[in-house]
Design an enzyme around this catalytic site. Structure first.
Site, PDB file in Angstrom:
ATOM      1  N   HIS A 114      -7.431   0.306   9.470  1.00  0.00           N
ATOM      2  CA  HIS A 114      -6.660   0.741   8.440  1.00  0.00           C
ATOM      3  C   HIS A 114      -6.823   2.392   8.424  1.00  0.00           C
ATOM      4  O   HIS A 114      -7.568   2.776   7.793  1.00  0.00           O
ATOM      5  CB  HIS A 114      -6.875   0.080   7.260  1.00  0.00           C
ATOM      6  CG  HIS A 114      -5.766   0.460   5.961  1.00  0.00           C
ATOM      7  ND1 HIS A 114      -5.009  -0.308   5.615  1.00  0.00           N
ATOM      8  CD2 HIS A 114      -5.645   1.580   5.270  1.00  0.00           C
ATOM      9  CE1 HIS A 114      -4.260   0.232   4.588  1.00  0.00           C
ATOM     10  NE2 HIS A 114      -4.831   1.256   4.417  1.00  0.00           N
ATOM     11  N   ASP A 145       0.772  -1.143   0.029  1.00  0.00           N
ATOM     12  CA  ASP A 145       0.038   0.082   0.039  1.00  0.00           C
ATOM     13  C   ASP A 145       0.770   1.201  -0.106  1.00  0.00           C
ATOM     14  O   ASP A 145       0.444   2.226  -0.447  1.00  0.00           O
ATOM     15  CB  ASP A 145      -0.987   0.126   1.011  1.00  0.00           C
ATOM     16  CG  ASP A 145      -2.167   0.941   1.202  1.00  0.00           C
ATOM     17  OD1 ASP A 145      -2.449   1.613  -0.055  1.00  0.00           O
ATOM     18  OD2 ASP A 145      -2.802   1.086   2.316  1.00  0.00           O
ATOM     19  N   CYS A 147      -4.146   5.711  -2.143  1.00  0.00           N
ATOM     20  CA  CYS A 147      -4.979   4.874  -3.129  1.00  0.00           C
ATOM     21  C   CYS A 147      -4.606   5.213  -4.249  1.00  0.00           C
ATOM     22  O   CYS A 147      -5.025   6.566  -4.812  1.00  0.00           O
ATOM     23  CB  CYS A 147      -6.475   4.754  -2.772  1.00  0.00           C
ATOM     24  SG  CYS A 147      -7.177   3.756  -3.738  1.00  0.00           S
TER      25      CYS A 147
END
Length: 311
Positions: free
Chosen positions: A217, A26, A250
């Protein structure tokens, strides 16, 4: 000697938590300049050596969508036996096939709590995502793999705005019930606040899930990640996703800035007397080293405070 916080225990908090390190996957997935596979492998190895019990290595998503992780197979081969215990993200059955070929023992799926993000990230409707994930999870479990489920946009969506708690609970429980061992609740754009965290945990409890089945998260877009983690601790959550140096975001949500930094979380937990098994010095050193490869300083406040020179 590294400066350390004074330990002051607070009543009602867990004595130990697990940090689920997501930096190599990530953290790096949104980097525009390709990071060499060898550097990624050393990143994973250094994080494991620092005592992080779980290090998510990469994703078997199509290279067209996340070019930074196109070397997933090469990375796993470089990591060898240690890499087989590092979780990898698999978006579908094709991704699972690749993970199985390389001997992965832990995989994760990545769902959405909202319709718009499901369409943008998965090219599926909110309901269609379950049909896509069901055979992936079933086959993974049949092969003896552990499966983790992420659900994104749990606290807010940049296109839809606030996301009702009941909607998040409904989607999350459906993903978990496919056969996952843990559900990670993502504040993808970092808009969550402490009371919202408590309400969401209460919602999942009300739906029959226990706190040991949940992970958090957090993203630090609005500086709320540590406050939210503290609220989650008070609610009994004992697994937290974090990214070394605060790397990440993201690629499908422009407002999703860095993850909660592993170092910042460890500092807070150490001050609360909560065990993590993580060597803070080693993680800081690793983040400074990686920042050198990325050509910019770490956004982590603790890294900035503790690091005087590159590792």
């Amino acid at each position: 000697m590294t400066e350390l916080p004074m330990t002051v225990r607070a009543d009602g908090l867990p004595s130990q938590v697990t940090i689920y390190e997501v930096g190599p996957r990530d953290g790096l997935q949104n980097e525009k300049a390709l990071v060499p596979t060898g550097v990624k492998a050393e990143f994973v190895q250094r994080l494991l050596a620092a005592g992080l019990p779980i290090v998510e290595a990469t994703s078997f998503v199509h290279p067209k969508w996340v070019p930074q992780l196109a070397d997933a197979a090469d990375l796993m081969e470089l990591l060898g036996e240690a890499g087989r215990d590092c979780p990898v993200l698999v978006p579908n059955e094709r991704g699972l096939d690749r993970a199985l070929e390389l001997g992965a023992r832990h995989v994760a799926i990545f769902g959405s709590a909202t319709e718009t993000f499901a369409q943008k990230n998965l090219n599926r409707s909110l309901d269609e995502q379950f049909a896509m994930f069901e055979p992936t999870v079933r086959r993974a479990r049949d092969a003896g793999l552990d499966v983790r489920a992420y659900v994104s946009m749990c606290f807010g969506d940049p296109w839809e705005g606030a996301v009702p708690v009941d909607q998040v609970v409904g989607v999350g429980k459906r993903l978990f019930d496919l056969g996952a061992s843990q559900l990670s609740l993502g504040d993808t754009i970092g808009v969550g606040t402490a009371g919202h965290v408590t309400a969401l945990v209460d919602g999942f409890r009300g739906a029959g899930m226990s706190v040991d089945q949940l992970a958090m998260h957090f993203h630090d877009t609005y500086g709320q990640a540590l406050a939210n983690a503290f609220a989650a601790l008070r609610a009994g959550i004992t697994t937290y996703d974090a990214s070394a140096g605060g790397l990440g975001g993201c690629p499908y949500a422009k407002s999703a800035t860095g993850n909660l930094a592993t170092e910042d979380l460890v500092w807070m937990l150490r001050g609360l007397g909560i065990e993590t098994g993580v060597d803070l010095d080693q993680v800081v050193s690793t983040s400074v080293w990686m920042a050198g490869h990325l050509g910019r300083p770490s956004p982590s406040a603790v890294v900035r405070a503790l690091a005087q020179s590159p590792a």
